[in-house]
Design a protein around this motif. Structure first.
Motif, PDB file in Angstrom:
ATOM      1  N   UNK A  13       0.935  -1.181   0.034  1.00 56.55           N
ATOM      2  CA  UNK A  13       0.059   0.022   0.005  1.00 56.55           C
ATOM      3  C   UNK A  13       0.824   1.373  -0.098  1.00 56.55           C
ATOM      4  N   UNK A  37       2.348   1.966  -3.453  1.00 59.06           N
ATOM      5  CA  UNK A  37       1.260   2.473  -4.235  1.00 59.06           C
ATOM      6  C   UNK A  37       1.156   3.980  -4.213  1.00 59.06           C
ATOM      7  N   UNK A  38       1.098   4.224  -2.882  1.00 56.08           N
ATOM      8  CA  UNK A  38       0.733   5.445  -2.667  1.00 56.08           C
ATOM      9  C   UNK A  38       1.994   6.529  -2.894  1.00 56.08           C
ATOM     10  N   UNK A  61       3.849   6.186  -4.939  1.00 57.22           N
ATOM     11  CA  UNK A  61       4.007   6.318  -6.645  1.00 57.22           C
ATOM     12  C   UNK A  61       3.062   7.505  -7.059  1.00 57.22           C
TER      13      UNK A  61
END
Lengths: 412, 628
Positions: free
Chosen positions: B596, B599-600, B602
């Motif tokens: 998670x 992804x954040x 990014x």
């Protein structure tokens, strides 16, 4: 190969994920089909709550029917809208199902009577569970027959191969093959493009065993769905779906089928059949059963009309967990019973006929002295559709423990 | 194969389609995660949680998720003491803000008879129209009822075949005073074309009397257009005027959400949800529309930690359950046998008898037969409702009772009994070992894991039997078990939609002006509150809530809530900043998973997304936040 990297370098990225011309999507999933370039599609409908099959397809030629249902029996066909719609001189449709008569006459609708699950349970929950798992009496199955019914795919499959309409993934579609729950086609997206990409990455890479698989399937399906969401849907041939959830579900299944996005099996359900009270036979146009049947019949008729020639590829089958007592109860309703009725609708159906062996309604002919006896196992019906329509002849794994269903010859 | 396709595609459009097909079709092939078996659960249930995680685990499981400051609060008073408080909610002061908010929701405190009069159903409107019931005194309600009566009369006239309704009938539907008589031109302009904010300001500035005049002067459509911008007391007035029965549903949803988010008695609220689902009734079924407030208030809430036998009897005698499972219409089979005048013979209805054993007590494999179902149904004949359509209470009618001998699960219930036949059945069922096991297993599934260790369930069942079904003691056995405080239980459950929505509001420390919009979100995620048609209620199992539609719904809800797009809920994200780790710590009270996090990170490379609301939305919609 890492799917994500691959996706980025692919032609799809050149078009942009959201852009997929209709011709492309159409030719895509048709490519490896065996028959005429298009796949066969099976749509399963569940009437939850145990519909009163004896008032759905009325055995008006059976004297016991009127003797045991003095206030809720549907009158014999007399041409008025308050009487049964004659099918073959012995059975007739509930008047609220009159929209199905043209399909029956066109020999696209077959009816199987005295059919159901051989398990004796009268619990809604258990009986639904058994019918959806396809394993009556056995609770160990975690997956459903409709998921297992998907033919083995040699290559990769469409993320929309198996679609469950509604708020949850139906029990019958759970299992090894990918299946998605769709509440509304237009709403099947994250309403923020940048957020969507981030969420996709989170769920795709998540190690959570509960969420990873479903998350991944979801985003694969979202991409395909984007091509459908661009155009407003107008049902064809003047088809008019009734208001309410079930009409909407069938309309969306038709929309998916026509969009050629690789749907092979679809599921929808309709509740509210548990009529312990007020079936009101003498005035069959009123009451909960009549209202529900009207919605049900109109939705099936609209689906048939909307798909038109495309019904060639489609077979739709209806089922309900068990039937209801032959004798009416104290509240002009019926309690939980045993055998019931199923509809099979489609272009390759040998319709215009009522299948099954009618067991009769004399007291000694009843199951447990109170219910319609069962003469056809529901797996005989489903098995034939899975094997001969979907082309999956491995029925041993679709219906474990029931290896050689007796086909009734429902299909051409 | 695919690389060939890619190359060909460049050179010849003829090959474009098959090439792309290969690519698209390749996508899902990689999905294989769900076949993975969960780790060896038995061992994990023996592995104790570290102390720090115990508090978080307790807040995850026994509340609707931690709020900022909760962990510190529990630390301060000690976990043991906190658990004890939650097990004795009556000793715990309620949040005064919540109490003030609930005070406005009048229908929650009404008897069914009052509710049906204040918020009349179509049947009641007919009764008033035909002079069988008096006109209400309340000014707004009176205006509403008058309009509904006119509508009813017009319909009657049409149905009676009058070619055209009386010329003045439609005119009567129009308000007596025009809107421009009530409002100044500037106000009128705002009401017609102003944005939500301006409308809201205007409504806040108007005295109560003028608001009522205005609402009465409006037509239903104009009122509906005002609904979104209106503060909650005015919303209730709008509903009262347009469709009075909706007020009851509104109060139920509003209060359920407010309590979950704001109550100090969190475990009691979790248990209220648990027991309501266990003894589920469906709001849309006839009289249950006005019977449910009393049902939840008097049959469920007082007993959530009490004796099971009391809870069982309270539901058995509640008009809401008697109506929902049709027992109020079940009478001795021979009652009309000799009555030639009665064309429709009344008789036995098995619905309640069956669900009582299958869902409320023994469980489907609890060892009863179809014969038992019929016998139990006979025992409950005569258990009914005094004037079921008008909101009457429980009423036992001996004349309708089957006086014959019955045999229930091997127990003989002697002939000649009365209301005590049914009470005896409740005794037999509440004492039955299958019930102890079934209830314990359901509680363990709700609070521990979808597949709780059988040893734990057995110990809870043992407590159930030895305490005559004390729910508090069964909960204590569970809370004293090593299984509850184990790695096997830690974050093993997926939040239900209700828990997901409530926990998001709590984590964000949202100011919930009105819980109605949040409750609607719960419905969108697949759990419409008070609207589960099946008597099973909503499932205690996580697997029930994992599907594509619901997952997308959760992500969309997270985006809406954090960006302040959920009506009547205000979220202040300014305290968050844009460091994802810090935000995650403030919302989840633990670090997020590396996946998670990646992804954040990014996402935040894009400056447009680098704002606190977006980061908060991404955390709340993440897989991590869905677990408890």
């Amino acid at each position: 190969m890492n799917r994500r990297v691959f996706l980025k370098g692919s032609a799809l990225a050149m078009f942009g994920v959201g852009f997929m011309p209709a011709w492309l999507s159409r030719s895509c999933y048709a490519a490896d089909s065996s028959s005429g370039g298009r796949k066969k599609i099976l749509v399963a409908i569940f009437q939850r709550g145990a519909v009163d099959g004896l008032n759905m397809v009325v055995p008006f030629g059976e004297p016991g029917y009127y003797a045991l249902r003095p206030s809720i029996a549907i009158p014999k066909p007399d041409g008025t809208p308050n009487s049964a719609v004659d099918l073959d001189g012995f059975f007739g449709l509930h008047p609220a199902l009159a929209p199905l008569k043209p399909m029956y006459d066109a020999q696209h609708l077959a009816i199987v009577d005295a059919v159901g699950s051989p398990d004796p349970t009268r619990s809604h929950f258990d009986a639904q569970d058994y019918m959806e798992s396809g394993t009556p009496g056995y609770k160990g199955a975690t997956d459903g027959w409709l998921n297992r019914a998907l033919p083995v795919q040699s290559g990769p499959a469409s993320p929309l191969r198996a679609v469950s309409l509604g708020d949850s993934l139906a029990r019958t579609l759970r299992g090894h093959n990918d299946a998605v729950a769709v509440r509304s086609l237009n709403d099947f997206q994250v309403h923020d493009a940048r957020g969507a990409a981030t969420f996709e990455s989170m769920y795709e890479n998540s190690l959570d065993t509960m969420l990873h698989g479903t998350g991944k399937e979801t985003f694969n399906a979202v991409k395909i769905m984007q091509s459908i969401q661009k155009q407003a849907y107008v049902p064809a041939n003047g088809a008019n779906y009734p208001n309410g959830g079930f009409g909407k579900s069938l309309q969306q299944i038709a929309q998916l089928i026509k969009a050629n996005v690789g749907v092979e099996v679809a599921f929808a359900d309709i509740g509210g059949w548990d009529t312990h009270v007020n079936e009101t036979g003498g005035q069959p146009s009123t009451g909960q059963l009549a209202n529900n049947l009207a919605q049900f019949g109109q939705a099936l008729a609209a689906f048939y009309q909307d798909l038109g020639d495309r019904m060639e590829d489609v077979t739709l089958v209806t089922m309900s967990e068990f039937g209801r007592t032959v004798k009416e109860n104290g509240d002009r309703g019926t309690d939980h019973g045993h055998a019931n009725v199923m509809f099979v609708l489609g272009g390759d159906v040998r319709g215009g006929k009522i299948y099954g062996d009618w067991p009769g309604l004399q007291e000694e002919q009843l199951y447990d002295g109170r219910d319609l006896a069962l003469t056809t196992d529901f797996r005989d019906v489903l098995g034939e559709l899975v094997a001969r329509h979907l082309g999956n002849s491995n029925l041993k794994s679709v219906f474990p423990g029931y290896e050689s269903p007796k086909f009734r010859g429902l299909l051409v | 194969m695919t690389f060939n396709g890619y190359r060909l595609m460049k050179t010849s459009s003829t090959f474009l389609a098959p090439a792309l097909c290969g690519i698209l079709l390749a996508l899902p092939a990689a999905a294989s995660g769900k076949t993975r078996k969960p780790a060896d659960d038995a061992k994990l249930f023996q592995k104790k949680l570290p102390k720090d995680e115990q508090i978080l685990h307790a807040l995850d499981r026994l509340t609707f998720g931690p709020r900022p400051g909760d962990i510190e609060r529990v630390k301060r008073i000690g976990l043991k003491k906190w658990l004890d408080q939650q097990l004795h909610p009556d000793r715990l002061a309620e949040n005064p803000v919540l109490e003030a908010q609930l005070q406005a929701l009048e229908s929650l405190r009404m008897t069914p008879m009052e509710a049906v009069q204040h918020y009349p159903s179509q049947q009641m409107i007919r009764a008033i129209a035909n002079g069988k019931q008096p006109m209400p005194d309340d000014l707004l309600l009176r205006a509403s009822v008058e309009r509904l009566i006119t509508r009813y009369k017009v319909k009657q006239a049409e149905a009676a075949g009058l070619a055209a309704p009386p010329p003045d009938a439609n005119a009567e539907l129009e308000p007596v005073r025009a809107l421009d008589e009530v409002l100044a031109p500037g106000e009128l302009e705002t009401i017609r074309t102003g944005n939500a904010e301006r409308k809201h300001e205007l409504l806040e500035s108007m005295p109560q009397e003028r608001i009522e005049d205005m609402l009465i002067a409006m037509n239903p459509k104009q009122r509906t257009q005002l609904f979104g911008a209106a503060p909650s007391p005015i919303r209730r007035e709008i509903m009262l005027l347009n469709s009075p029965q909706q007020v009851v549903a509104y109060d139920l949803l509003d209060s359920k959400m407010l309590r979950a988010v704001e109550s100090t008695r969190q475990l009691a609220e979790e248990l209220d949800d648990f027991w309501f689902n266990h003894f589920n009734v469906f709001y849309e079924k006839g009289s249950d529309r006005f019977l449910i407030p009393q049902y939840e208030r008097e049959a469920i809430r007082p007993h959530v930690l009490g004796q099971f036998r009391d809870l069982l009897e309270a539901t058995a005698k509640s008009p809401a359950m008697l109506f929902f499972l049709d027992n109020f219409e079940s009478v001795r089979p021979d009652i009309d046998a000799n009555d030639k005048k009665r064309k429709v013979k009344r008789g036995l209805n098995e619905n309640y008898g069956r669900e009582l054993m299958e869902l409320h007590t023994l469980g489907v494999n609890g060892g009863y037969t179809q014969k038992d179902v019929t016998e139990v149904a006979r025992c409950f004949t005569g258990w009914g409702i005094q004037e079921p359509r008008k909101g009457g209470g429980f009423f036992y009618n001996d004349k309708l009772h089957d006086k014959g001998e019955k045999i229930v699960l091997g127990h003989v219930i002697a002939a000649g009994g009365g209301i005590d036949d049914g009470e005896q059945v409740l005794d037999i069922l509440a004492r039955h070992p299958s019930t102890a096991h079934f209830i314990s297993k359901e509680l363990a599934q709700h609070f521990v894991a979808d597949n709780p260790p059988e040893s734990l369930v057995n110990r809870m069942a043992q407590t159930f039997r030895s305490t005559n079904g004390s729910i508090r003691e069964v909960m204590k056995t569970m809370l004293n078990s090593k299984e509850f405080w184990s790695e096997g239980a830690y974050r093993a459950k997926l939040k239900s939609p209700f828990e997901m929505v409530a926990s998001s509001a709590r984590a964000l420390d949202a100011h919930v002006i009105d819980g109605w919009a949040l409750a609607n979100q719960v419905g969108t995620l697949g759990e419409p509150l008070y609207r589960k048609l099946e008597p099973t209620g909503y499932s205690n199992l996580s697997s029930e809530w994992v599907n594509s539609a619901a997952l997308l719904g959760r992500m969309n809800f997270a985006l809406q809530l954090a960006q302040n797009h959920v009506e009547s809920v205000k979220v202040d994200v300014s305290r968050f900043g844009d460091d994802p780790s810090a935000v995650a710590k403030m919302l989840m009270f633990r670090a997020m998973s590396p996946q998670t996090r990646a992804a954040i990170d990014k996402a935040l490379e894009d400056k447009k997304q680098k704002n606190p609301a977006m980061v908060a939305a991404l955390v709340i919609g993440s897989p991590d936040f869905q677990k408890r």
